[in-house]
Each structure stands twice: as structure tokens, then as C-alpha cells.
Scaffold this motif. Structure first.
Motif, PDB file in Angstrom:
ATOM      1  N   GLU A 196      38.645  -4.968 -47.519  1.00 57.68           N
ATOM      2  CA  GLU A 196      39.957  -5.096 -48.144  1.00 57.68           C
ATOM      3  C   GLU A 196      40.657  -6.371 -47.672  1.00 57.68           C
ATOM      4  O   GLU A 196      41.238  -7.113 -48.477  1.00 57.68           O
ATOM      5  CB  GLU A 196      40.813  -3.880 -47.800  1.00 57.68           C
ATOM      6  CG  GLU A 196      42.202  -3.918 -48.424  1.00 57.68           C
ATOM      7  CD  GLU A 196      43.067  -2.741 -48.025  1.00 57.68           C
ATOM      8  OE1 GLU A 196      44.151  -2.585 -48.617  1.00 57.68           O
ATOM      9  OE2 GLU A 196      42.674  -1.983 -47.114  1.00 57.68           O
ATOM     10  N   LEU A 355      38.417  -1.593 -54.570  1.00 56.34           N
ATOM     11  CA  LEU A 355      39.206  -2.461 -53.699  1.00 56.34           C
ATOM     12  C   LEU A 355      39.627  -3.737 -54.428  1.00 56.34           C
ATOM     13  O   LEU A 355      40.645  -4.350 -54.094  1.00 56.34           O
ATOM     14  CB  LEU A 355      38.408  -2.817 -52.437  1.00 56.34           C
ATOM     15  CG  LEU A 355      38.136  -1.672 -51.458  1.00 56.34           C
ATOM     16  CD1 LEU A 355      37.151  -2.125 -50.380  1.00 56.34           C
ATOM     17  CD2 LEU A 355      39.432  -1.182 -50.808  1.00 56.34           C
ATOM     18  N   SER A 360      43.147   0.935 -51.563  1.00 53.65           N
ATOM     19  CA  SER A 360      43.170   0.573 -50.148  1.00 53.65           C
ATOM     20  C   SER A 360      41.931   1.103 -49.440  1.00 53.65           C
ATOM     21  O   SER A 360      41.201   1.941 -49.987  1.00 53.65           O
ATOM     22  CB  SER A 360      44.409   1.168 -49.474  1.00 53.65           C
ATOM     23  OG  SER A 360      44.300   2.584 -49.409  1.00 53.65           O
TER      24      SER A 360
END
Length: 376
Positions: A196, A355, A360
């Protein structure tokens, strides 16, 4: 025979390989069943549902849930001599045989990009060092890490994360099956967070999700990106493009032991389909594929695979991959009791790709845990 088409294993490759077999076996014709845009296993299920079973499926690995679809080859003496034979057993039976081994926890890199960014590949061992290198490469004008859509996104994540998590705890998957650990509460969470953050920092181009596998590979070979996590089967593509001397390779970074174990698998796996109407002929063809010296060398060279006792001419990049295998503490094989529940690779791919569109790391972990637990 269902075959998987890749940039290395083209329709022309398969046709040429089976021309050799047909020349030695007059009266036998091998008809290729191409998968099109779907995976080989999905094509197999499609054909079985249509009442048109193939005789052989390439690149389909049986699971405890699907083993009954295939012929048990345990009684074939030649089968026991093939790579990773015991590691792929299910309930003491052997439904799949392969030509060689692949290793996949590899980072290929553009030597020119590294030189321009002032990065020394031999110094990259930890995640922190890997991130520092990506920052320098981005400042030098390169996309630090190349990816693509289709299956590539999740596969690359696996090549990276499994090397770290499963080197630290080889029994992690067994524990997950028993409910003794979770994705959210284990080392995998670290890697969801890393991925991320790499998207947020521009270390991975979000538009790459729109690329198909060959396009992502081509972008790296062209020099648009600096690093490419991929399996040993990337080497022939670099060789064919005349780029091997311009590309280096090192093991994926790790916060723990270094070098980590290499995530790997059986290369060129073959199964004989239980509903085959030509069972004996199918078994004979599979035997030839995995035991004939000429056939083995052709297949190993085509996809950059490895097999003890079989050598073929390789480039400097191929030598680099071999050196990594030689130094790896072990090859991580997720089969038998260590095999994830069916469908995990596809679900992971979906979650890692989410992502790119705003999910998240916590979302990924939670949904993977929910999905896994829902599989019974």
C-alpha cells in the motif's frame, strides 16, 4: 491436451515439441487445446462441464479437492524419478509429474538504471534497503517496480511475501488451516502495508494494473522500469530480447534471514485427466515429456527452468539465477499439507489489486481472513 500459452511457451513452441513426439510415434496426433484468456484449470473445468474432456492438462496442479479428476501415476516407475514428486503427493498418491523446478523470489533489475541512480544491487538485503533503492530510482526518473494486471499482481506479491513469512515459519499455512494464525495477525500484514505504501509513494505505477502480463514484461525489457519481481522463467524472455547482459538479479529482500527461501514450484506440470478416452496414449506422452532427454532440455531452456543432472547453455542472467538457487537455504513448496485452500491465489490477486483502487492493507487482511474462514 490443454496447454498454457505464455510469452515463452507459445503455440509454435508446443507445435514444435509435439512434432518430435509424433515423429517417434506414427499414428499418434497431439491436438493442442488453447486456453484463450482463461487459466488452464478453468479451461479444464469448462471442458469437463461440456462433456468434452481433454486427455492431458498442462499447468494444472491437483489439490485435495480436485485430485479425483486425475489419474494416479503412483504405479508408473518412471514417475518417481521426476522433480518434486514426493512434495506434490496428495494422500500418498501422485497425480502430477513435472519436467523441472522453478524459483520465483527473484528481483531482476536494469543495470543502467541502477548505475544512474547510484544504487548497488549487492547491498540490497533488507526491506529498508530495498525501499531506499526505490526512492533513488524514482528520483532518477524510473518506475522503481514493474507490475501488471491479470494474475501478475498477486503472483509477484506471493514471490515477495512468502519468501519472508514462510522462511520464518515454514508451517504457517498448516497453522492457518488449523485456525492458529491469521493474515491480519501475522507477518503477512507487514507486506500488505508495504505494498500500500509503495503505491502511495509512486514506487509502483497504478496504471500498470491495466497491463497484461506480456506488456508488463515488455515495459521492463524496454527500460521503462528499474526492477521486476518474477520467476526464473523470465530469463528466456530476456535472452530472446537480447537484454540478458543488461539485466542483473538478486533474491527478494527480507527483514529476517538472508538469503530467504526461494518460493518455487514444479516446472511444466502434467496431469492425465481421469475421463480421458485415450488414457494409455496420454500416459505415454506424459512419460516422454518428463523423461526423454531431448524433450526435457527443450522445455527447461524454453522457460528458464532447472533440473538436477540436466545442463543447457544459459546466459549470464541464467547463471545469476542458478547461483541464487545454489545459495538459497531451501525452496518453499506450497503443496501437500502446506497447500492453501483452493482458490486462494485468485482471491489474493483480487485483494492485492484492490489496493490500486483505494482499499487499505487492513481491508486486504480482513477480507482474506473472512474469505479463508468461509471456505470451511
Amino acid at each position: 491436451m490443454i496447454v498454457n500459452i505464455t510469452p515463452n511457451l507459445t503455440e509454435q513452441f508446443w507445435t514444435g515439441l509435439f512434432d518430435l513426439y509424433e515423429a517417434k510415434n506414427p499414428g499418434v496426433t497431439v491436438q493442442l487445446e488453447l486456453t484463450g484468456t482463461i487459466e488452464a484449470e478453468a479451461k479444464l473445468r469448462q471442458d469437463l462441464a461440456a462433456g468434452d474432456p481433454p486427455d492431458i492438462a498442462q499447468h494444472v496442479v491437483p489439490t485435495p479437492e480436485t485430485a479425483e479428476l486425475f489419474v494416479d501415476l503412483s504405479g508408473e516407475a518412471w514417475a518417481a524419478k521426476t522433480p518434486l514428486y514426493e512434495e506434490y503427493a496428495i494422500g500418498g498418491k501422485h497425480y502430477v509429474v513435472g519436467v523441472g523446478e522453478q524459483i520465483q523470489s527473484l528481483v531482476f533489475y536494469n543495470k543502467k538504471a541502477f548505475a544512474e541512480a547510484g544504487v548497488d544491487a549487492t547491498k540490497i538485503r533488507t526491506i529498508a534497503q530495498f525501499e531506499e533503492a526505490m526512492g533513488k530510482l524514482k528520483k532518477a526518473g524510473y518506475v522503481p517496480l514493474q507490475t501488471a494486471g491479470q494474475w501478475v499482481t498477486g503472483a509477484q506479491f506471493t514471490m515477495l511475501a512468502d519468501a519472508g513469512v514462510l522462511t520464518a515459519d515454514p508451517e504457517w499455512t498448516v497453522k492457518r488451516k488449523k485456525g492458529q494464525t491469521t493474515f491480519a495477525g501475522s507477518g503477512y500484514m507487514r507486506y500488505y502495508q508495504l505494498y500500500e505504501s509503495w503505491l502511495d509513494k509512486g514506487f509502483i505505477d497504478k496504471s500498470s494494473l491495466g497491463l497484461q502480463y506480456p506488456d508488463g514484461q515488455a515495459a521492463f525489457l524496454k527500460g521503462d522500469s528499474a526492477m521486476y519481481i518474477m520467476g526464473s522463467y523470465f530469463v528466456p524472455a530476456a535472452d530472446d530480447a537480447g537484454k540478458s547482459d543488461d539485466i542483473g538479479v538478486f533474491p527478494v529482500p527480507s527483514d529476517g534471514a538472508y538469503p530467504p527461501g526461494q518460493f518455487g514450484n514444479m516446472a511444466q506440470p502434467y496431469t492425465v485427466v481421469g475421463q480421458s478416452e485415450n488414457r494409455e496414449a496420454a500416459i505415454d506422452l506424459v512419460e516422454w515429456l518428463v523423461t526423454d532427454e531431448e524433450a526435457i532440455k527443450i522445455q527447461l531452456a524454453a522457460d528458464g527452468n532447472l533440473r538436477k543432472g540436466f545442463a543447457y547453455d544459459v546466459s549470464s542472467l541464467g547463471d545469476g539465477v542458478q547461483a541464487i538457487l545454489d545459495e538459497a537455504p531451501f525452496v518453499i513448496v506450497k503443496q501437500g499439507e502446506r497447500q492453501p485452500v483452493q482458490g486462494y491465489a485468485e482471491e489474493l490477486n483480487t485483494r492485492i489489486q484492490s489496493l490500486f483502487t483505494g482499499s487499505s492493507a487492513g481491508d486486504v487482511a480482513t477480507k482474506l481472513d473472512q474469505w479463508w474462514d468461509s471456505q470451511g
